[in-house]
Design an enzyme around this catalytic site. Structure first.
Site, short mmCIF file in Angstrom:
data_model
loop_
_atom_site.label_atom_id
_atom_site.label_comp_id
_atom_site.label_asym_id
_atom_site.label_seq_id
_atom_site.Cartn_x
_atom_site.Cartn_y
_atom_site.Cartn_z
N GLN A 43 0.81 -1.21 0.00
CA GLN A 43 0.00 0.00 0.00
C GLN A 43 0.85 1.27 0.00
O GLN A 43 0.35 2.34 -0.36
CB GLN A 43 -0.92 0.00 1.23
CG GLN A 43 -1.93 -1.13 1.23
CD GLN A 43 -2.75 -1.17 2.51
OE1 GLN A 43 -2.36 -1.78 3.48
NE2 GLN A 43 -3.89 -0.49 2.51
N ARG A 99 5.11 1.30 12.56
CA ARG A 99 4.85 -0.09 12.18
C ARG A 99 4.72 -0.17 10.68
O ARG A 99 3.86 0.47 10.08
CB ARG A 99 3.55 -0.59 12.84
CG ARG A 99 3.44 -2.11 12.90
CD ARG A 99 2.01 -2.57 12.70
NE ARG A 99 1.66 -2.54 11.28
CZ ARG A 99 0.41 -2.67 10.82
NH1 ARG A 99 -0.60 -2.80 11.64
NH2 ARG A 99 0.18 -2.64 9.52
N HIS A 143 1.93 -8.70 5.24
CA HIS A 143 0.69 -7.94 5.19
C HIS A 143 -0.05 -8.28 3.89
O HIS A 143 -0.17 -7.46 2.98
CB HIS A 143 0.96 -6.44 5.27
CG HIS A 143 -0.25 -5.63 5.63
ND1 HIS A 143 -0.39 -4.99 6.84
CD2 HIS A 143 -1.39 -5.38 4.95
CE1 HIS A 143 -1.55 -4.37 6.87
NE2 HIS A 143 -2.18 -4.59 5.73
N GLU A 189 -3.82 -9.75 10.28
CA GLU A 189 -5.21 -10.15 10.17
C GLU A 189 -5.43 -11.50 9.47
O GLU A 189 -6.11 -11.59 8.45
CB GLU A 189 -6.02 -9.08 9.43
CG GLU A 189 -6.02 -7.75 10.12
CD GLU A 189 -6.89 -6.71 9.42
OE1 GLU A 189 -7.28 -5.74 10.08
OE2 GLU A 189 -7.18 -6.87 8.22
N ASN A 331 -6.25 -4.85 15.37
CA ASN A 331 -6.76 -3.75 14.55
C ASN A 331 -8.22 -3.56 14.94
O ASN A 331 -8.99 -4.52 14.95
CB ASN A 331 -6.66 -4.06 13.06
CG ASN A 331 -5.23 -4.20 12.59
OD1 ASN A 331 -4.29 -3.89 13.32
ND2 ASN A 331 -5.05 -4.65 11.36
N TYR A 333 -11.67 -0.70 14.70
CA TYR A 333 -12.22 0.54 14.16
C TYR A 333 -13.59 0.90 14.68
O TYR A 333 -13.93 2.07 14.79
CB TYR A 333 -12.26 0.46 12.63
CG TYR A 333 -10.90 0.26 12.03
CD1 TYR A 333 -9.96 1.28 12.08
CD2 TYR A 333 -10.54 -0.95 11.46
CE1 TYR A 333 -8.69 1.10 11.56
CE2 TYR A 333 -9.27 -1.14 10.94
CZ TYR A 333 -8.35 -0.11 10.99
OH TYR A 333 -7.10 -0.29 10.49
N GLU A 402 -3.67 -0.87 14.67
CA GLU A 402 -4.37 -0.02 13.72
C GLU A 402 -5.64 0.50 14.35
O GLU A 402 -6.45 -0.26 14.88
CB GLU A 402 -4.73 -0.76 12.42
CG GLU A 402 -3.56 -1.12 11.53
CD GLU A 402 -4.00 -1.74 10.21
OE1 GLU A 402 -5.17 -1.53 9.82
OE2 GLU A 402 -3.19 -2.43 9.58
N TRP A 451 -3.78 4.33 12.10
CA TRP A 451 -3.77 3.91 10.70
C TRP A 451 -4.45 5.02 9.89
O TRP A 451 -5.59 5.35 10.14
CB TRP A 451 -4.54 2.60 10.50
CG TRP A 451 -4.52 2.16 9.07
CD1 TRP A 451 -5.48 2.42 8.11
CD2 TRP A 451 -3.51 1.40 8.41
NE1 TRP A 451 -5.12 1.87 6.91
CE2 TRP A 451 -3.91 1.24 7.06
CE3 TRP A 451 -2.30 0.84 8.81
CZ2 TRP A 451 -3.14 0.54 6.12
CZ3 TRP A 451 -1.54 0.15 7.88
CH2 TRP A 451 -1.97 0.01 6.56
#
Length: 509
Positions: A43, A99, A143, A189, A331, A333, A402, A451
């Site tokens: 990314q 990270r 990743h 993940e 992670n 959210y 994240e 993130w």
């Protein structure tokens, strides 16, 4: 001068009484707690075909037109060429840790064999720059970007052969970088990879089968492959941990953990069925990965619902997997409201086996559809999650690796390109407070990472799509130079980290 300072303190105290707010500063966190931000190789780096790098499954997936806007990460944020300036920007921001992930296909282009010296040089340079700036390197070994050569040879994570190849790759990383890296995360993940790559087909390599896939897949078996892939990821992680402990840990003094997507689940109602559904969601989503690493086996509800499609650990594997974790990386959210649905008959996949529907708002009828436009900010959900992890799995160090995809950024029809991301500042403030409350309640949280550090190539869309603007720093993807500009959230985070402001005030409704 003293009178003026006293007057300011008095005003702040009156504001707290009037508005019901709580305050915190960077100094309220433990001395060894670390604040940082994160990116990932595919990314961020770009330079997809430069200096010996070979394709990963994401190159293939994106170039086959599987992305929503048919883009690819060939250039991304161009971090391969701009890392020196980016690390300097991290230092100016006040990051205490960064990270990032290593591209396996840049370091060992075909997945096994000779090390690519240009790739080795790049990662050494990145780490050296971080050390020079006093920023701790937290390295993710993987990743989601498997070398395409291994996917072609034996279907990647679906084969037990991946264990040996990944362990050899990890050995190179520990040997070459371990003198400067103390925090290693094996996999990003694995629960998401297993589901979205092998059940719904939304992520590379895009395998699924009818009627379960959300994309048009040409190969796959949604009923079996998610469990096989996750099983091989767990065995791989455990083998890497054993390697590090036996060969490197005594000298390098580092730790190795795994990263799991963990969303907090609330029952839609107080019915027994919904209470059980909320727990079943946790067992299927993060218990799937963490139970074997702590207790040596999958959760009982998974064994019951999945049956013979769920691989089992033999005695040797159980001994390998159990205890193979130094820390838990999560992670997180948002939170979900979950309700029970009957266990379906006939053909099965992970989603059917889980037997829950979920939505973000308690007042909405749950449909089971993943509609991120509906996900509200819920910092208490992060606090509850952290406390649940401690109560369920013990006093492991936990890193929030994240957080920061504020739900506003998902709204359709907008590239969310604004530099004035006030709502996201409020989101980050609230979630950091959730972490602090968990620490005060006895959870061993050691770090928090926003993130992402800058706008990246989004794996669910692409750099020109609607879901890409998560960066503290804006990246102009329409400009070949990929300039970076600070958002309000970057300036706020910098002030917070450098203690340049009064205590963060959290408004209470």
């Amino acid at each position: 001068m003293a009178a003026a300072a006293l007057f300011c303190v008095l005003l702040m105290f009156l504001s707290v009484l009037q508005h019901g707010v709580l305050g915190y500063t960077r100094s309220d966190f433990p001395r060894d707690f670390v604040f940082g931000s994160a990116t990932s190789a595919y990314q961020y780096e770009g330079a997809a075909a430069e200096d010996g790098r070979m394709p990963s499954i994401w190159d293939t997936f994106a170039h086959a037109g599987k992305m929503k806007d048919k883009t690819a990460g060939d250039v991304a944020a161009d971090g391969y060429h701009k890392y020196e300036g980016d690390v300097e920007l991290m230092a100016e921001t006040g990051l205490e840790a960064y990270r990032f992930s290593i591209s396996w296909s840049r370091l060992i282009p075909n997945g096994r064999g000779a090390v690519n010296q240009e790739g080795l040089k790049y990662y050494n340079n990145v780490i050296d720059e971080l050390v020079k700036q006093g920023i701790r390197a937290h390295v993710m070994l993987y990743h989601m970007d498997l070398p395409q050569a291994l996917e072609d040879e034996y279907d990647g994570w679906l084969s037990p052969r991946i264990v040996e190849d990944f362990t050899a790759y990890a050995d190179v990383c520990f040997r070459e970088f371990g003198d400067r890296v103390l925090h290693w995360t094996t996999l990003a993940e694995p629960n998401v990879v297993a589901l979205a790559s092998y059940d719904t087909g939304e992520l590379a390599p895009g395998r699924c089968s009818d009627p379960f896939g959300r994309t048009k897949c040409t190969v796959g078996n949604s009923s079996v492959e998610p469990y096989v892939a996750a099983h091989n990821m767990l065995l791989t992680h455990a083998a890497v941990v054993r390697l590090y402990r036996e060969k490197y840990q005594a000298l390098q003094k580092g730790i190795v953990g795994i990263n799991v997507l963990c969303l907090w689940s609330n029952p839609l109602t107080n019915s027994t069925a919904d209470l059980q559904a909320a727990q079943r969601y946790r067992d299927f989503v993060y218990g799937w990965i963490l139970n074997p690493l702590v207790f040596g086996d999958y959760p009982q509800i998974m064994k019951k619902n999945v049956g013979s499609r769920l691989p089992s650990f033999n005695k040797v594997q159980t001994e390998l997997v159990k205890g193979a974790i130094d820390f838990i990386g999560i992670n997180h959210y948002y939170s979900l409201y979950v309700n029970d649905v009957p266990l379906a008959e006939g053909a099965r996949d992970f989603i059917a086996d889980r037997s829950v529907c979920y939505r973000a708002y308690k007042t909405d009828p749950p449909t089971g559809q993943n509609d991120p436009t509906q996900y509200p900010s819920d910092p208490q959900g992060l606090q509850l999650l952290l406390e649940y992890l401690k109560d369920t799995y013990g006093y492991f160090p936990i890193y929030v690796q994240e957080n920061g995809k504020y739900s506003f950024l998902y709204r359709k029809g907008s590239t969310n390109d604004s530099l004035d991301d006030t709502d996201r500042v409020d989101y980050i403030k609230d979630y950091i407070e959730g972490v602090l409350n968990a620490i005060r309640n006895g959870v061993n949280v050691r770090g928090y990472f926003v993130w992402s550090f800058m706008d990246l190539f989004e794996l669910l869309s692409g750099p020109s799509g609607d879901q890409t603007r998560y960066g503290l720093y804006r990246v102009d993807f329409d400009d070949d130079a990929r300039p970076r500009r600070a958002r309000r959230s970057a300036r706020w985070y910098s002030d917070f980290l450098m203690n340049k402001q009064e205590p963060v005030l959290i408004a209470r409704q």
